[in-house]
Design an enzyme around this catalytic site. Structure first.
Site, PDB file in Angstrom:
ATOM      1  CE  LYS A 194      34.853 -14.678  32.339  1.00  0.00           C
ATOM      2  NZ  LYS A 194      34.678 -16.097  32.665  1.00  0.00           N
ATOM      3  N   GLY A 247      24.779 -11.946  32.921  1.00  0.00           N
ATOM      4  CA  GLY A 247      25.151 -12.594  34.176  1.00  0.00           C
ATOM      5  C   GLY A 247      24.360 -11.984  35.317  1.00  0.00           C
ATOM      6  CD  GLU A 269      19.725  -8.746  27.789  1.00  0.00           C
ATOM      7  OE1 GLU A 269      18.793  -9.179  28.487  1.00  0.00           O
ATOM      8  OE2 GLU A 269      19.565  -7.865  26.926  1.00  0.00           O
ATOM      9  CB  CYS A 303      17.673 -14.500  33.370  1.00  0.00           C
ATOM     10  SG  CYS A 303      17.363 -14.870  31.633  1.00  0.00           S
ATOM     11  CD  GLU A 400      18.517 -14.223  39.169  1.00  0.00           C
ATOM     12  OE1 GLU A 400      19.682 -13.939  39.506  1.00  0.00           O
ATOM     13  OE2 GLU A 400      18.128 -14.203  37.994  1.00  0.00           O
TER      14      GLU A 400
END
Ligand code: NAD
Length: 507
Positions: A194, A247, A269, A303, A400
């Site tokens: 997905k 994600g 991750e 990331c 973040e």
């Protein structure tokens, strides 16, 4: 960007690009192209125009994709194919990715807002990873033990783990699916994939390439749609053996909790708030280039973004002054322009969140050195931003931000630098800039992060494993164990010759 700061967009260029690939795309379930009742329309975040329409898959679609993958695993040929056959398919996929590089790059560029030149590099990188996985497929092997006595032999087989759910984000669409799927296929697994609802086109295009390369039906199913509708069943259904997710930390946590009910293996991750530690003896020119690249590459939607500058107090002011000049020289603009370095942010909601982080930091006493505002345009462009005077008590030092925003903090000693580097819940990557080998290595060893770069930044190659400490993830991708991650170990313990000892005494 024009002199008054506005972004100019070339609509002819956009029309030419859009004419190159079909805007409507279908899902792949059990080897067939499947539509859904509803579609998700994706507008280019730079141009505002509709660039693709993908099916809004439902939980029923996810369940039928899982059923197809389960069938292909339990009764199909793929888990039993030879390494030679599997690697040949993966190599063909790599060649097809190369053949369609320009189309795939355009899809990722237009759906995500990233610059076209960068997108091309990502597609090349993706093809290289498929080739690396093909090489590892030939190496997959277990262990044997002949040192257990002359009547005993032990061996350990590596078998494919089964059905793998692969869930990916929007920031590197084809690259991230390529960090998972070829390794799962190399192991002999079957998959349900997905992609993000915002950037599905290149993954759906990959579905066609897999079929063209000869991957049997049902081995890789691709379902598009939203997380709660499509992703949730992929993480909870008992027929799935493993979840490989990239994600945000928040969604990863929920996916891991859903997978825990049936004790699936997980690979996560997740996010990062990566420090770049600059010592006074560093090659300043190189460190400045890396700091600029780390902060603004992919508009900071990365990331691995070097979003936290940790500067030695002696050089902090000069470094920030120079960085401000470089930030001003970064070309923000039309992602279709070959010279653009920073394109558009992914969505209006996300841009709003980035702005809110900057507002909150200013209210908390941080100092906005450059940028901080969106650029006047219909597109979602933001000026490269530097926030200085940040302390660890400010939210912006830990969160973040995922935009073209770098924060700066200062340190005096190496120990203080390590403490600052570790002062977040994340631990994805870090870089250390010093010409002194003792400083570089000892600081790098003190930082709790999955990757440490020394006098370089964001270098990557499939040979090296990648993943996070702390809340940046669970497990590693890439590297020599990348295929092993998608296997179970089966221990064989074999007795040969007559039995000489028994539990019950023999008369
Ligand atoms: P996200 O967590 O919002 O979404 C990721 C994927 O999860 C999407 O496909 C989404 O539809 C799906 N999803 C949403 N809800 C779900 C649910 N309940 N169950 C299952 N799936 C669900 O992340 P994003 O905004 O697409 O991407 C940005 C994030 O990804 C950032 O935090 C970034 O750091 C992280 N990221 C990490 C890496 C890495 O390698 N560590 C790489 C790229 C991006």
């Amino acid at each position: 960007m024009t002199a008054n700061g506005a972004i100019s967009l070339d609509t002819d260029n956009l029309e030419t690009a859009l004419a190159r690939f079909p805007r409507d795309r279908a899902m792949w379930i059990d080897g067939r192209e499947i539509a859904a009742e509803e579609t998700i329309e994706r507008r280019s975040p730079a141009h505002g125009a509709v660039v693709t329409r993908v099916p809004r898959g439902t939980s029923e679609h996810a369940l039928s994709a899982i059923a197809a993958a389960r069938r292909a695993f339990d009764t199909g040929s793929w888990p039993h194919e030879t390494a030679s056959t599997r690697s040949r398919v993966l190599l063909r996929v790599a060649d097809l990715i190369d053949r369609d590089r320009e189309l795939l790059a355009l899809m990722d560029c237009l759906e995500s807002g990233k610059p076209i030149a960068q997108a091309r590099g990502e597609i090349e990188g993706a093809a290289d990873i498929w080739r690396y996985a093909a090489a590892l497929a030939r190496e997959l092997s277990g262990e044997s033990y002949s040192n257990l006595g002359s009547d005993r032999l032990g061996f350990v087989l590596r078998e494919p783990i089964g059905v793998v759910s692969i869930i990916t984000p929007w920031n590197f669409p084809l690259l991230i699916v390529s960090q998972k799927l070829p390794f799962a296929l190399a192991a002999g697994c079957t998959c349900v994939v997905k992609p993000s609802e915002m950037t599905s086109a290149s993954t759906l295009h990959l579905g066609g390439l897999l079929a063209e390369a000869g991957l049997p039906e049902g081995v890789c199913n691709i379902v598009t749609g939203y997380g709660p509708e499509v992703g949730a069943p992929m993480t909870s259904d008992i027929r799935v053996d493993m979840v490989s997710f990239t994600g945000s930390t928040a969604v990863g946590r929920a996916a891991m909790a859903a997978a825990a009910a049936t004790l699936k293996k997980v690979s996560m991750e997740l996010g990062g708030k990566n420090p770049q530690l600059i010592f006074p003896d560093a090659d300043m020119d190189a460190a400045l280039d890396a700091a600029t690249f780390g902060a603004y590459f992919n508009a900071g939607e990365c990331c691995n973004a070097g979003s936290r500058l940790l500067l030695h107090a002696d050089i902090a002011e000069n470094f920030l002054a120079e960085l401000a000049k470089r930030a001003a020289s970064v070309k923000v603009g039309d992602p279709l322009d070959e010279d653009t370095r920073v394109g558009a942010l992914i969505s209006v909601d996300h841009l709003g969140k980035v702005e809110a982080h900057i507002r909150d930091a200013s209210a908390a006493g941080a100092e906005l050195r450059v940028g901080g505002a969106r650029l006047s345009s219909n597109g979602l462009f933001m000026a490269p931003t530097i926030v200085a005077g940040v302390t660890t008590s400010m939210a912006i030092s830990k969160a973040e931000v995922f935009g073209p925003v770098v924060v700066a903090l200062t340190f005096r000693t190496a120990q203080e630098a390590v403490e600052l580097a570790n002062a977040t819940d994340y631990g994805l990557s870090a870089s250390v800039w010093s010409r002194d080998i003792d400083t570089a290595i000892s600081v790098g060893r003190g930082v709790r992060a999955g990757t440490v770069w020394v006098n370089t930044f964001m270098d990557g190659t499939p040979e090296l494993p990648f993943g996070g400490y702390k809340q940046s993830g669970v497990g590693r991708e890439l590297g020599r164990n990348a295929v092993n991650d998608y296997t179970e170990e089966k221990t064989f313990h074999v007795h040969t010759g007559p039995r000489t000892s028994w539990w019950l005494p023999r008369g």
